[in-house]
Design an enzyme around this catalytic site. Sequence first.
Site, PDB file in Angstrom:
ATOM      1  N   HIS A 121       0.830  -1.201   0.000  1.00 57.09           N
ATOM      2  CA  HIS A 121       0.000   0.000   0.000  1.00 57.09           C
ATOM      3  C   HIS A 121       0.869   1.258   0.000  1.00 57.09           C
ATOM      4  O   HIS A 121       2.079   1.202   0.231  1.00 57.09           O
ATOM      5  CB  HIS A 121      -0.910   0.013   1.226  1.00 57.09           C
ATOM      6  N   ASP A 147       4.054  -4.464   3.695  1.00 52.15           N
ATOM      7  CA  ASP A 147       5.498  -4.710   3.782  1.00 52.15           C
ATOM      8  C   ASP A 147       5.764  -6.088   4.380  1.00 52.15           C
ATOM      9  O   ASP A 147       6.708  -6.777   3.992  1.00 52.15           O
ATOM     10  CB  ASP A 147       6.196  -3.615   4.604  1.00 52.15           C
TER      11      ASP A 147
END
Length: 473
Positions: A108, A383
Amino acid sequence: MTHDFINNLIFIAEATARKLAAFYQTRCAHWGRYRSWWSVRQEAKAAMRNLWTKASVLGSVSVSMAFGSVLWSQKKTEPDQMASSSTMASTNPDSPYELKLVQVLFRHGARTPLKSIPDVMEAQWAPNLLEPPAHTHINYVVTDLHGGPRPPAPVEDSYRSSILTGGTFPGQLTTVGMQQLYELGERLRKRYIVENPFLSPTFSPAEVYVRSTNIVRTIESAKCLIAGLFQQKQKEIVPILTTEAEAEILYPNYHGCKLLKILGGHRWAESSTLPDIAADLQSIQSALGIATHQHIDFILIRDDMVARETHGLPCPPVLDTWRNTVEQRAVDMICHIYEPGKRENLQLCVGPLLHTLMVNIEEKLQGTSSEPNRKLFLYSAHDTTLMPCLMALGIFDMRWPPYAADITLELHQHRQNKEAFVKVSYIGQDQHIPGCSGVYCPLQEFKQALSAYSLTSELYQSLCNSTEGSTEP
């Protein structure tokens, strides 16, 4: 504050960002060193402080959005240029390889922090930072994997149980983050629509599959990427598919996998107590004036620090001398948690996701897909998704994936002998996967490289439930 004054502030911030980014680019030999732009921020600090003293909250928000967006744009220039020469051949109609399928797993965009560093000066996370740019709007609907209603979102609910200083929730996609994903979409558009007419110029759900974790920032990131990829051109509503939290495979699922919760929970707690990490943590806690009873770690510190600096918000000055250490120790912690040298841990983290990517490839080649016209799979994630995937692929560079980082898998087929190849890129750079004979990796070699970590759903569930005899507390 007048409109002209705000525009002047934005102009100054843009000019500062461009000059500093250009200066920093001359000092960087490759994209890897772009993992952190903190030195640019440090050099900009004096200029930014002058802006803060002149701006009201509204002006500050405007400046921070301009600064973050412009610097992100400058940051992306070099890898795009580097990637163009190495990837043009694969999209050239005269190439012996025909592009058959593309899969993009991406993080994102920039967001508000998940938690604020305690006992330090607060950043103002004002609602103005979350305003969607008009060019990112599309018509979309969020459903479950079968097209039914969107499942409950307990992770998102947990974010909304607290409010950051300034009035926003933790973990929310910001205007800067929306622009980052829009620009990633534009990069994909250039490669797969403009330079090579692989995709239709208008969104089609038969051609493009979009899946996201059931968290607002990843859903909005997927929306912004689609807006950039198709320039808001759509004849149908864009379906963004999600699943319930217990069944999620787009991140290491500590709630849906019992064994991972046992192993991962222990490793997470242990990571901050490792001698070198613990010593540095005690030092930075003292330097920041954080009370000893406060529970912090380097991942928390890094998260807040990067979020502030991405948006041009002030950081505690003492962090200037700790940036590299914070970055290094956060990565050290995550490596200890995921334990890449241990096959079982990575299997539990991303085994089902890797299997899904391979199934998509096999179905495309065998013509057994329920959607024969599908050409693109998009997975909006985190991540904590990209890092174990990079570890399993053998290409993790010990650098935290930046906002909007992407791992792209391309399936190519030789036009004459029909041999299949997989090409992997990370943030626009082609990767040579260990165990592969080249960047264009023969499919059998690629399957062998992933075989140690890929797990079917059945094997994953069996492994997750095999908690007996676990040596971890």
